[in-house]
Design an enzyme around this catalytic site. Structure first.
Site, PDB file in Angstrom:
ATOM      1  N   HIS A  66       0.902  -1.211  -0.140  1.00 47.22           N
ATOM      2  CA  HIS A  66       0.066   0.251  -0.007  1.00 47.22           C
ATOM      3  C   HIS A  66       0.923   1.139   0.059  1.00 47.22           C
ATOM      4  O   HIS A  66       1.945   1.060   0.612  1.00 47.22           O
ATOM      5  CB  HIS A  66      -0.842   0.044   1.303  1.00 47.22           C
ATOM      6  CG  HIS A  66      -1.838  -0.981   1.481  1.00 47.22           C
ATOM      7  ND1 HIS A  66      -1.444  -2.082   2.236  1.00 47.22           N
ATOM      8  CD2 HIS A  66      -3.066  -1.125   1.259  1.00 47.22           C
ATOM      9  CE1 HIS A  66      -2.429  -2.951   2.148  1.00 47.22           C
ATOM     10  NE2 HIS A  66      -3.525  -2.146   1.748  1.00 47.22           N
ATOM     11  N   ASP A  72       2.139   1.961   3.394  1.00 49.83           N
ATOM     12  CA  ASP A  72       3.255   0.946   3.914  1.00 49.83           C
ATOM     13  C   ASP A  72       4.578   1.493   3.717  1.00 49.83           C
ATOM     14  O   ASP A  72       5.355   1.383   4.298  1.00 49.83           O
ATOM     15  CB  ASP A  72       3.294  -0.267   3.488  1.00 49.83           C
ATOM     16  CG  ASP A  72       1.653  -0.903   3.466  1.00 49.83           C
ATOM     17  OD1 ASP A  72       0.851  -0.540   4.130  1.00 49.83           O
ATOM     18  OD2 ASP A  72       1.565  -1.764   2.548  1.00 49.83           O
ATOM     19  N   GLU A  84     -10.621  -6.823  -4.784  1.00 51.17           N
ATOM     20  CA  GLU A  84     -10.343  -8.027  -3.638  1.00 51.17           C
ATOM     21  C   GLU A  84     -11.645  -7.892  -2.781  1.00 51.17           C
ATOM     22  O   GLU A  84     -11.912  -7.007  -2.048  1.00 51.17           O
ATOM     23  CB  GLU A  84      -9.188  -7.569  -2.766  1.00 51.17           C
ATOM     24  CG  GLU A  84      -9.138  -8.575  -1.815  1.00 51.17           C
ATOM     25  CD  GLU A  84      -7.828  -8.362  -0.861  1.00 51.17           C
ATOM     26  OE1 GLU A  84      -6.951  -7.776  -1.491  1.00 51.17           O
ATOM     27  OE2 GLU A  84      -7.911  -8.506   0.297  1.00 51.17           O
ATOM     28  N   GLU A 141      -8.863 -13.723  -1.528  1.00 44.53           N
ATOM     29  CA  GLU A 141      -8.229 -14.015  -0.447  1.00 44.53           C
ATOM     30  C   GLU A 141      -8.870 -14.968   0.430  1.00 44.53           C
ATOM     31  O   GLU A 141     -10.195 -14.691   0.709  1.00 44.53           O
ATOM     32  CB  GLU A 141      -8.297 -12.721   0.546  1.00 44.53           C
ATOM     33  CG  GLU A 141      -7.707 -12.876   1.873  1.00 44.53           C
ATOM     34  CD  GLU A 141      -7.133 -11.890   2.844  1.00 44.53           C
ATOM     35  OE1 GLU A 141      -6.931 -10.910   2.435  1.00 44.53           O
ATOM     36  OE2 GLU A 141      -7.490 -11.717   3.954  1.00 44.53           O
ATOM     37  N   HIS A 180     -10.928 -14.096   3.476  1.00 40.32           N
ATOM     38  CA  HIS A 180     -12.202 -13.058   3.315  1.00 40.32           C
ATOM     39  C   HIS A 180     -13.294 -14.008   2.608  1.00 40.32           C
ATOM     40  O   HIS A 180     -14.643 -13.857   2.975  1.00 40.32           O
ATOM     41  CB  HIS A 180     -11.929 -12.096   2.223  1.00 40.32           C
ATOM     42  CG  HIS A 180     -11.025 -10.878   2.510  1.00 40.32           C
ATOM     43  ND1 HIS A 180     -10.522 -10.188   1.724  1.00 40.32           N
ATOM     44  CD2 HIS A 180     -10.225 -10.831   3.609  1.00 40.32           C
ATOM     45  CE1 HIS A 180      -9.721  -9.276   2.367  1.00 40.32           C
ATOM     46  NE2 HIS A 180      -9.691  -9.882   3.388  1.00 40.32           N
ATOM     47  N   ASP A 187     -11.146 -11.202  10.726  1.00 42.30           N
ATOM     48  CA  ASP A 187      -9.911 -11.273   9.829  1.00 42.30           C
ATOM     49  C   ASP A 187      -8.819 -11.458  10.385  1.00 42.30           C
ATOM     50  O   ASP A 187      -8.021 -10.541  10.610  1.00 42.30           O
ATOM     51  CB  ASP A 187     -10.075 -10.030   8.935  1.00 42.30           C
ATOM     52  CG  ASP A 187      -9.322 -10.109   7.694  1.00 42.30           C
ATOM     53  OD1 ASP A 187      -9.039 -11.242   7.362  1.00 42.30           O
ATOM     54  OD2 ASP A 187      -8.989  -9.231   6.832  1.00 42.30           O
ATOM     55  N   ASP A 218      -5.932 -12.973   9.377  1.00 41.67           N
ATOM     56  CA  ASP A 218      -4.834 -13.080   8.436  1.00 41.67           C
ATOM     57  C   ASP A 218      -3.550 -13.851   8.859  1.00 41.67           C
ATOM     58  O   ASP A 218      -2.715 -13.392   9.116  1.00 41.67           O
ATOM     59  CB  ASP A 218      -4.339 -11.638   8.404  1.00 41.67           C
ATOM     60  CG  ASP A 218      -4.987 -10.883   7.450  1.00 41.67           C
ATOM     61  OD1 ASP A 218      -5.920 -11.365   6.758  1.00 41.67           O
ATOM     62  OD2 ASP A 218      -5.227  -9.531   7.459  1.00 41.67           O
ATOM     63  N   ASP A 254      -0.794 -12.477   2.407  1.00 41.35           N
ATOM     64  CA  ASP A 254      -1.313 -11.375   3.308  1.00 41.35           C
ATOM     65  C   ASP A 254      -1.664 -12.152   4.630  1.00 41.35           C
ATOM     66  O   ASP A 254      -2.696 -12.292   4.887  1.00 41.35           O
ATOM     67  CB  ASP A 254      -2.654 -10.967   2.643  1.00 41.35           C
ATOM     68  CG  ASP A 254      -3.260  -9.918   3.299  1.00 41.35           C
ATOM     69  OD1 ASP A 254      -2.642  -9.296   4.200  1.00 41.35           O
ATOM     70  OD2 ASP A 254      -4.251  -9.275   2.562  1.00 41.35           O
TER      71      ASP A 254
HETATM   72  C1  XLS Z   1      -7.521  -6.199   4.219  1.00 43.53           C
HETATM   73  C2  XLS Z   1      -7.135  -6.601   3.073  1.00 43.53           C
HETATM   74  C3  XLS Z   1      -6.035  -5.836   2.424  1.00 43.53           C
HETATM   75  C4  XLS Z   1      -5.871  -5.673   1.063  1.00 43.53           C
HETATM   76  C5  XLS Z   1      -5.080  -4.760   0.286  1.00 43.53           C
HETATM   77  O1  XLS Z   1      -8.572  -7.086   4.934  1.00 43.53           O
HETATM   78  O2  XLS Z   1      -6.792  -7.925   2.968  1.00 43.53           O
HETATM   79  O3  XLS Z   1      -4.945  -5.848   3.153  1.00 43.53           O
HETATM   80  O4  XLS Z   1      -5.151  -7.040   0.560  1.00 43.53           O
HETATM   81  O5  XLS Z   1      -5.664  -3.572   0.541  1.00 43.53           O
HETATM   82 CA    CA Z   2      -5.959  -9.128   1.165  1.00 45.48          CA
HETATM   83 CA    CA Z   3      -7.570 -10.148   5.226  1.00 44.33          CA
END
Ligand code: XLS
Ligand code: CA
Ligand code: CA
Length: 438
Positions: free
Chosen positions: A99, A102, A230, A266, A269, A305, A307, A337
């Site tokens: 991003h 980042d 996404e 993802e 998600h 979420d 991750d 991610d």
């Molecule tokens: C958040 C998303 C984010 C996207 C990019 O849940 O996964 O990180 O991948 O903005």
């Molecule tokens: Ca993501």
């Molecule tokens: Ca995520």
């Protein structure tokens, strides 16, 4: 050059190795179906989790040190670049995703923020040249800053829309400068909390306007890569417009964006949307918008979420099956991610996370290749629809059949023809055997 991690180059040592800092299945040069594992899997590092995320959560401060010895704002961000490339080199990861925020922090105004970004992007560019590591995709963070509290492209405030557009323009410039293959829209704040204050139709029209502007601008600058949406159903917003692959497809087709956009699916998600990872990939693939993958996992016991680094070989096998059936990645890849847990706060933990994820997907690739070359699973499906290849079924598919001809056929048929078993349990057992033996 300064070394940030006291970790040696991670090497393939095979399944029997007990060295936790080695690959058991990821053997980059090993050929699978005519292509190296490296080229099939196209692993990418997520800049945000890996180099910025410090483990802070709703209830506690960060636990991991991510300043990498830097003192001032920009120095910290510059050190993240060197640390990031060292990590990618040591893991043998060929791509990264970022991003805008980042890479570099916001300044006092947009002009200063853009200068910060240019300064760090220049350091990234040098490291890319030195290492041959490439940019998979870039994106704009249009969700963290308080200005986006009501959304960015879907904000009711036109000034905020304008700010988001300016930010996206710059993020596209940086993505192009870094040779990025893709540009992502993830709409974390593009949705609503209550319909009592929201014009859903207008907000979605505006989001499409912003995307059209982005496509027009980037194509004008020579960007040949893919745009991605996404999907994610919720979090941080209660109702996110890009809920899942199917609702995102409807949006793309409604607004005529389907030629430029694909989906970045993802795993986590998909779970939040109440689907399997494979379901989301399949919906994207059969509708011609399969693009890229955010490889991680959620937790079936938690509704948010998380991750996490992916460790389910079963899910990875089914994911790689969809990737292979889509013809492999073109501009996309597997972006981790993912972040180490808050309690796993040392740099080594991040290495272990990536090693676990890369091995999981390497084994998943082997299993997926086996699923295809074995042929039993696909053969079963082909047989299951066999009645559409001859007779009345063929007439349905060719468009020759009408309700009248089908009625005439049904009247003669008597009781409907007997059904065959779906054999789910047998197929699940074949799949397990293929995974175990891959
Ligand atoms: C958040 C998303 C984010 C996207 C990019 O849940 O996964 O990180 O991948 O903005
Ligand atoms: Ca993501
Ligand atoms: Ca995520």
């Amino acid at each position: 050059m300064k070394e940030f991690f006291n970790v040696r180059q991670v090497k393939y040592e095979g399944p029997e190795s007990i060295n936790p800092a080695s690959f058991k299945y990821y053997d980059a040069n090993r050929k699978v179906a005519g292509k190296s594992m490296r080229d099939h899997l196209k692993f990418a590092l997520s800049w945000w989790h890996t180099l910025c995320g410090d483990g802070a959560d709703m209830f506690g401060r960060g636990t991991a040190e991510k300043t990498f010895g830097g003192k001032t704002g920009l120095e910290i961000y510059e050190n993240k670049v060197y640390a990031g490339f060292e990590m990618m080199e040591k893991l043998g990861i060929g791509y990264f995703c970022f991003h805008d925020r980042d890479l570099a922090p916001e300044g006092r105004n947009l002009a200063e923020t853009n200068e910060n970004l240019d300064c760090i992007a220049a350091a990234v560019q040098k490291e890319m040249k030195r290492t041959g590591i490439e940019c998979l995709w870039g994106t704009a963070n249009c969700f963290t800053h308080p200005r986006y509290l009501h959304g960015a492209g879907t904000s009711p405030n036109a000034d905020v829309f304008a700010f988001a557009a300016a930010q996206i323009k710059k993020a596209i410039d940086v993505t192009i400068a870094l040779g990025g293959r893709g540009y992502v829209f993830w709409g974390g704040r593009e949705g609503y909390e209550t319909l009592l204050n929201t014009d859903v139709g207008f907000e979605q029209d505006n989001m499409a306007r912003l995307m059209r502007m982005a496509v027009g601008y980037a194509r004008g600058k020579g960007f040949k890569g893919d745009f991605y949406i996404e999907p994610k159903p919720k979090e941080p917003t209660k109702h996110q417009y890009d809920f899942d692959a199917a609702s995102t497809l409807a949006f793309l087709f409604k607004y005529g964006l389907e030629k430029d956009f694909k989906l970045n699916i993802e795993a986590n998600h998909a779970t939040l949307a109440g689907h399997t990872f494979q379901h989301e990939l399949r919906i994207a693939r059969v509708n011609g918008v399969f693009g890229s993958v955010d490889a991680n996992s959620g937790d079936s016991l938690l509704g948010w979420d998380t991750d996490q680094f992916p460790t389910s070989v079963y899910d990875a096998a089914l994911c790689m099956y969809e990737v292979l059936k889509a013809g492999g990645f073109t501009n996309g890849g597997l972006n981790f991610d993912a972040k180490a847990r808050r309690g796993s706060f040392t740099p080594e933990d991040i290495f272990y996370g990536y090693i676990a994820g890369m091995d999981t997907f390497a084994k998943g690739l082997l299993a997926a290749d086996k699923m295809i070359s074995d042929g039993r699973l696909e053969g079963f499906i082909a047989d299951r629809y066999g009645s559409y290849r001859t007779g009345i079924g063929k007439d349905v598919v060719s468009g020759k059949a009408t309700l009248e001809t089908l009625e005439a056929y049904a009247l003669k048929m008597g009781e409907a023809a007997s059904n065959a078993s779906g054999r789910q349990e047998m197929l699940e057992s074949i799949l397990n055997a293929l995974i175990f033996n891959s």
